[in-house]
Design an enzyme around this catalytic site. Structure first.
Site, PDB file in Angstrom:
ATOM      1  N   PRO A  94       0.816  -1.223   0.000  1.00  0.00           N
ATOM      2  CA  PRO A  94       0.000   0.000   0.000  1.00  0.00           C
ATOM      3  C   PRO A  94       0.846   1.268   0.000  1.00  0.00           C
ATOM      4  CG  PRO A  94      -0.287  -1.241   2.061  1.00  0.00           C
ATOM      5  CD  PRO A  94       0.638  -2.033   1.202  1.00  0.00           C
ATOM      6  N   GLU A 122       2.554  -7.164   8.432  1.00  0.00           N
ATOM      7  CA  GLU A 122       2.825  -5.731   8.563  1.00  0.00           C
ATOM      8  C   GLU A 122       3.731  -5.231   7.455  1.00  0.00           C
ATOM      9  OE1 GLU A 122       0.202  -6.116  10.699  1.00  0.00           O
ATOM     10  OE2 GLU A 122       0.878  -4.047  10.790  1.00  0.00           O
ATOM     11  N   ARG A 160      -2.912  -8.243 -21.107  1.00  0.00           N
ATOM     12  CA  ARG A 160      -3.836  -7.906 -22.191  1.00  0.00           C
ATOM     13  C   ARG A 160      -3.288  -6.833 -23.128  1.00  0.00           C
ATOM     14  NH1 ARG A 160      -7.258  -4.128 -21.542  1.00  0.00           N
ATOM     15  NH2 ARG A 160      -9.056  -5.202 -22.405  1.00  0.00           N
ATOM     16  N   ASP A 175      -9.950   1.083 -24.757  1.00  0.00           N
ATOM     17  CA  ASP A 175     -10.205   0.846 -23.335  1.00  0.00           C
ATOM     18  C   ASP A 175     -10.327   2.153 -22.572  1.00  0.00           C
ATOM     19  OD1 ASP A 175     -10.110  -1.862 -23.506  1.00  0.00           O
ATOM     20  OD2 ASP A 175      -8.099  -2.090 -22.677  1.00  0.00           O
TER      21      ASP A 175
HETATM   22  N1  ADE Z   1      -0.919  -4.922  -0.261  1.00  0.00           N
HETATM   23  C1  ADE Z   1      -1.797  -4.460   0.643  1.00  0.00           C
HETATM   24  N2  ADE Z   1      -2.522  -3.456   0.152  1.00  0.00           N
HETATM   25  C2  ADE Z   1      -2.093  -3.254  -1.133  1.00  0.00           C
HETATM   26  C3  ADE Z   1      -2.444  -2.354  -2.152  1.00  0.00           C
HETATM   27  N3  ADE Z   1      -3.392  -1.440  -1.993  1.00  0.00           N
HETATM   28  N4  ADE Z   1      -1.799  -2.441  -3.337  1.00  0.00           N
HETATM   29  C4  ADE Z   1      -0.814  -3.359  -3.498  1.00  0.00           C
HETATM   30  N5  ADE Z   1      -0.447  -4.237  -2.570  1.00  0.00           N
HETATM   31  C5  ADE Z   1      -1.071  -4.191  -1.387  1.00  0.00           C
END
Ligand code: ADE
Length: 237
Positions: A94, A122, A160, A175
């Protein structure tokens, strides 16, 4: 293109790459996708892949040793500067850069070997990021339980775009996002479904008018759902 996925949950991927466009691309030899269990690279007798974080805190952190061993096995080196040309080592997290269609296109055009490391718990020991990873990528501003769904999303969107992966040359060009707008609405038979009819312009065979209608509808859809694509600002929050 070769795609390798590193995960502690290889079963998660099941048959996910065995359908539709990805399956066809695999059968045509356009892409090879392999899923690897990080645990197989653990060297201690308990096959440990995670450990408690230094400094304390919740959760577990994926250990560096098995990931380094896996990357060395898959790329021939764990020196990021010595990867063969066209190699990208992607960490799904994230904290990564936002994944967009432009990034998918860049990978499809430039990469020949993509290794995706699925984070868990984590996180992943930061030395993996510092020494191995070429691209830390997030698929959106939300937290998944792990990088696995993100790896599937990224693999799908890249495959793709590979040459000859889609039936017709123009399908990817139309697309959403590829022209800076969302895609226009589509209809198929019946022309009258329970009294809900297909827009007349699509039935009259006038291609110039149809193109104009599609552009206007794409613009309208983008304005409604993704004003940020038009203004450069995020319409939310
Ligand atoms: N792992 C946890 N959340 C994620 C996200 N939003 N994007 C990529 N990998 C992740």
């Amino acid at each position: 293109m070769k795609i390798d996925v590193l995960t502690i949950f290889p079963e998660f991927f099941g048959q996910v790459f065995d359908f539709g466009i990805i399956r066809r691309a695999k059968l045509a030899g356009i892409v090879e996708i392999n899923v690897h269990d990080i645990r197989e690279y653990a060297t201690d007798k308990h096959k440990m892949v995670d450990d408690r974080p230094f400094g304390g805190g919740d959760g577990m952190v994926l250990k560096p040793e098995p990931i380094f061993a896996a990357i060395e096995n898959l790329t021939g080196t764990c020196d990021r500067d010595a990867y063969p040309a066209g190699t990208r080592v992607v960490l799904l997290s994230p904290q990564g850069k936002p994944f967009k269609q432009a990034m998918a296109k860049e990978f499809a055009d430039d990469a020949t070997h993509i290794v995706m490391i699925c984070g868990r718990y984590e996180g992943v020991d930061e030395r993996v990021n510092d020494l191995l990873v070429t691209d830390e990528v997030s698929i959106g501003d939300y937290v998944l339980s792990g990088g696995e769904p993100a790896a599937i999303v990224i693999a799908d969107s890249i495959v793709r775009l590979l040459p000859n992966a889609l039936g017709s040359d123009t399908s990817a060009a139309n697309d959403s996002f590829s022209g800076g707008l969302l895609d226009c609405p589509h209809y198929t038979r019946p022309a009258d479904f329970r009294g809900y009819t297909v827009p007349e312009v699509l039935l009259n065979g006038n291609h110039a008018e149809i193109e104009k209608w599609r552009f206007e509808k794409a613009l309208e859809k983008t304005r409604q759902n993704r004003i940020d694509l038009l203004t450069g600002e995020n319409g939310e929050m």
